[in-house]
Design a protein around this motif. Structure first.
Motif, PDB file in Angstrom:
ATOM      1  N   ASP A 329       9.831 -47.247 -47.563  1.00  0.00           N
ATOM      2  CA  ASP A 329      11.222 -46.908 -47.274  1.00  0.00           C
ATOM      3  C   ASP A 329      12.001 -47.030 -48.576  1.00  0.00           C
ATOM      4  N   GLY A 330      12.389 -45.907 -49.146  1.00  0.00           N
ATOM      5  CA  GLY A 330      13.084 -45.932 -50.426  1.00  0.00           C
ATOM      6  C   GLY A 330      14.336 -46.780 -50.418  1.00  0.00           C
ATOM      7  N   ALA A 331      14.949 -46.940 -49.256  1.00  0.00           N
ATOM      8  CA  ALA A 331      16.169 -47.741 -49.174  1.00  0.00           C
ATOM      9  C   ALA A 331      15.894 -49.222 -49.390  1.00  0.00           C
ATOM     10  N   ALA A 336      11.157 -54.492 -52.236  1.00  0.00           N
ATOM     11  CA  ALA A 336       9.763 -54.350 -52.681  1.00  0.00           C
ATOM     12  C   ALA A 336       9.603 -54.910 -54.089  1.00  0.00           C
ATOM     13  N   GLU A 337      10.543 -54.586 -54.980  1.00  0.00           N
ATOM     14  CA  GLU A 337      10.487 -55.100 -56.345  1.00  0.00           C
ATOM     15  C   GLU A 337      10.472 -56.626 -56.349  1.00  0.00           C
ATOM     16  N   ALA A 338      11.335 -57.241 -55.526  1.00  0.00           N
ATOM     17  CA  ALA A 338      11.395 -58.707 -55.463  1.00  0.00           C
ATOM     18  C   ALA A 338      10.072 -59.289 -54.977  1.00  0.00           C
ATOM     19  N   HIS A 625       5.167 -36.113 -50.265  1.00  0.00           N
ATOM     20  CA  HIS A 625       5.230 -36.959 -49.067  1.00  0.00           C
ATOM     21  C   HIS A 625       6.367 -37.965 -49.221  1.00  0.00           C
ATOM     22  N   SER A 626       6.650 -38.697 -48.167  1.00  0.00           N
ATOM     23  CA  SER A 626       7.865 -39.515 -48.112  1.00  0.00           C
ATOM     24  C   SER A 626       7.888 -40.626 -49.149  1.00  0.00           C
ATOM     25  N   ASN A 627       6.720 -41.148 -49.525  1.00  0.00           N
ATOM     26  CA  ASN A 627       6.639 -42.210 -50.531  1.00  0.00           C
ATOM     27  C   ASN A 627       5.921 -41.640 -51.751  1.00  0.00           C
ATOM     28  N   SER A 652      10.430 -37.503 -42.973  1.00  0.00           N
ATOM     29  CA  SER A 652       9.837 -38.659 -42.289  1.00  0.00           C
ATOM     30  C   SER A 652       8.358 -38.686 -42.638  1.00  0.00           C
ATOM     31  N   PRO A 653       7.767 -39.883 -42.661  1.00  0.00           N
ATOM     32  CA  PRO A 653       6.377 -40.008 -43.118  1.00  0.00           C
ATOM     33  C   PRO A 653       5.415 -39.101 -42.353  1.00  0.00           C
ATOM     34  N   GLY A 654       4.619 -38.366 -43.084  1.00  0.00           N
ATOM     35  CA  GLY A 654       3.561 -37.557 -42.488  1.00  0.00           C
ATOM     36  C   GLY A 654       3.999 -36.215 -41.941  1.00  0.00           C
TER      37      GLY A 654
END
Length: 674
Positions: A329-331, A336-338, A625-627, A652-654
């Motif tokens: 989820d890009g938001a 994720a970085e943390a 794709h989404s990611n 949306s994914p996929g």
């Protein structure tokens, strides 16, 4: 007739039949005298020990010592009792007294060595083991325990020799085969390790640990089916064997049998709900399934990762994997970085977390720090390098002045990676390099040779024949060496060039006077590289999903695929929708470049052809794709790397259907309004 002799024999008979109270009754008259016979005191002590009357046993041995101070046996036996009760320092003293009275007392030397090892006095313990073995070289347990000590001390080769000595002294010693097998596995001598562990299993077929260790060695050989059988044999003997369940789950995951892997991890959790690793692996296998299309299970995978972290907040694998999931989820990119940073605090050498942090930073446009982390990409697996740079006999270039110096640049990873980053080669030449050589896969040689500033371009197998150079560098390290930011990306195109003769040849083979569109819907599977979390396959789609696009009137579609998988999909399309397929005659990327140069547009998933079209300055629409990979950044429909590119991302994914519908609409609009 000797009454004491008869009484002792009767007591000994009772002892042999486990009638310890009767033995003590028979010994009572002998014990009533002072001094009592040493054998009577010793037998009485042993009987008390068997009856768990420890204080009485110790008192008997201490009386034997007091009344027979020159006898070594009571000291040794007292040492055994003290050792068993955890009074190791006192046991050490008792064994020492026994040895002082009888220097050739092998059993006491051996017992002293074991106590010294338990106390952490490794050097003294080693000396005692070796003294015992001088007295009795056939003492298999002394060889075995000496080997354990040596292994604990990091002296693996000596430990291996000691285990082999144990096996000479006692053929069929399963524990020695097992431990020797584990040492050989750790040393990378896998065939020998498997042989030793199979011997351990043969000697003790009911020992689950031996089956488990055999499974580990087979797994290290990548003999996954055999490893699976070994783990299942271990579990047949010990159904709640957590490590075997976890390793079985890992093997099944690698084999793509996700439902069975999930079941194994759930069994491991049922056996030990607090086992954080089992929760983490359960999350991973659910996450793998989600990434391959079962997207609704992502929240379930996240719960499993968080269950792992609730039990072990510093579990680096769970922190890293949760970061991967949240990164879908890009938001939530900052979260994720943390998580990746937390994983690296827990394990600073965790290569996957370094690369995931690099990708997250690069995707967010934080290029300066991202390039620094990206330099760790070969830390965990040097075999992933395209060749061993030591073949060049020169240091790695880290930004030193190049005026008058020669440099060899090594292509790496996929074809598209080399095409994207060869844009830096003219910048190297502009720094005054006296010679600039590129080493790359054969399929790229003719294409990359077209880049300005090169002295030569050769295939990997010619690397060892190159003249000496002052420096070498991997091509994907060049952005870091040039301190590339979003504002300084060298984006001028074209920077690779199609050969005029090839353009003429291929142009004559394409349809005339129609809008010509090259299409790429898939890459070719790479069986030698794990498709973890759909790293490759989720970037691709089935040709049949492209039907609404391929049905666009007024367009001549041209397939830019090479490879059996894409060809099979092409054949499955209705004949009227099949793109022209000229790729049988394509020899290398220089041919593909000539075809692309003859087209009006390229529509491609994230694969090498997308990079080729962008590098040629050809209009290219990239389906993501989404990611998507870090190089396409976040939430953009353009690319600072390729000015002629437009990006079409999954909403949306996929869901490729919506992407194809959007691209088809855009293509029709382009044809209406050229």
């Amino acid at each position: 007739m000797n009454p004491d002799h008869d009484a002792y024999q009767q007591a000994a008979s009772h002892y042999s039949n486990a009638r310890y109270d009767d033995a003590l009754i028979a010994l009572a008259p002998m014990l009533a005298r002072t001094p009592a016979h040493v054998e009577a005191l010793d037998l009485a002590a042993v009987c008390c020990y068997q009856l768990n009357r420890m204080e009485e046993a110790e008192a008997c041995w201490r009386r034997a010592i007091a009344e027979h101070p020159h006898e070594a046996g009571p000291y040794n036996n007292l040492g055994n009792a003290l050792n068993a009760s955890g009074r190791l320092d006192e046991a050490k003293t008792a064994y020492g007294e026994a040895i002082a009275r009888r220097p050739d007392f092998t059993e006491a030397q051996y017992n002293l060595a074991n106590v010294l090892h338990a106390l952490g006095h490794r050097d003294e313990a080693e000396r005692s083991f070796r003294r015992a073995l001088q007295l009795n070289p056939r003492l298999a347990d002394a060889h075995y325990n000496l080997a354990r000590l040596l292994a604990d001390n990091g002296r693996a080769a000596e430990a291996q020799a000691a285990y082999r000595d144990a096996l000479i002294a006692r053929p069929g010693y399963a524990e020695a085969h097992n431990n020797l097998g584990n040492l050989l596995k750790d040393a990378g001598r896998l065939d020998e390790a498997v042989g030793e562990l199979r011997a351990a299993v043969a000697d003790r077929p009911d020992w689950p640990d031996a089956h488990f260790n055999l499974g580990n060695a087979l797994r290290a050989q990548d003999r996954l089916a055999d490893a699976e059988r070994a783990y299942r044999d271990a579990l047949a003997l010990r159904p709640s064997f957590g490590d075997a369940l976890i390793n079985l789950g890992s093997v099944l995951t690698t084999l793509g049998r996700f439902d069975e892997a999930e079941a194994a991890y759930r069994r491991a959790i049922a056996a030990n709900p607090d086992r954080a690793e089992a929760h983490c692996n359960l999350g991973r296998v659910i996450h793998e399934q989600a990434a391959l299309g079962r997207w609704a299970r992502l929240p379930e995978a996240e719960r499993a990762y968080r269950d792992a972290l609730s039990r072990d907040p510093g579990l680096a694998a769970a922190l890293n994997n949760l970061g991967n999931l949240i990164g879908e989820d890009g938001a939530r990119a900052e979260q994720a970085e943390a998580l990746y940073r937390a994983a690296l605090r827990a394990d600073p050498e965790f290569g996957a977390a370094k690369q995931n942090l690099a990708a997250t930073l690069l995707r967010a446009g934080k290029l300066s720090e991202g390039w620094q982390w990206y330099e760790s990409r070969f830390d965990d697996d040097t075999s992933a390098r395209p060749l061993d740079p030591s073949v060049f006999g020169c240091p790695q270039w880290r930004g030193e002045a190049l005026a008058g110096k020669s440099l060899v640049v090594v292509a790496e990873q996929g074809f598209g990676d080399s095409i994207q980053f060869c844009r830096y080669l003219p910048m190297l030449a502009s720094r005054g390099a006296s010679a600039l050589t590129v080493v790359c896969p054969p399929a790229l040689v003719s294409l990359l040779a077209s880049v300005d500033g090169l002295t030569r371009c050769v295939p990997f197998d010619a690397a060892a024949t190159l003249p000496p150079h002052e420096f070498w560098c991997f091509v994907m390290s060049l952005p870091a060496r040039f301190e590339t930011t979003l504002d300084s990306i060298p984006s001028a195109t074209p920077y690779v060039h199609a050969q005029a003769a090839r353009i003429g040849y291929w142009g004559n083979r394409l349809p005339a006077r129609r809008f010509k569109v090259g299409v790429v819907w898939s890459g070719e599977p790479r069986p030698w590289v794990a498709d973890s979390f759909g790293a490759f396959s989720r970037r691709w789609l089935d040709a049949r999903l492209c039907a609404p696009l391929l049905d666009t009137p007024g367009v001549a579609f041209v397939s830019l695929h090479k490879g059996a998988t894409a060809r099979a999909q092409l054949a499955a399309l209705p004949e009227r929708l099949r793109p022209l397929d000229p790729m049988d005659e394509v020899a290398d990327f220089a041919d593909t470049a000539a075809i692309v140069a003859s087209l009006d547009l390229v529509i491609s998933v994230d694969t090498s052809v997308a990079h080729l079209a962008g590098a040629l300055g050809k209009p290219v629409w990239v389906l993501l794709h989404s990611n998507a990979d870090w190089r396409w950044l976040d939430a953009r429909d353009d690319s600072p790397w390729y000015p002629t590119a437009r990006l079409f991302r999954q909403a949306s994914p996929g869901d490729w259907t919506e992407v194809i519908a959007r691209v088809a609409d855009e293509l029709r609009a382009t044809l209406r309004f050229p």
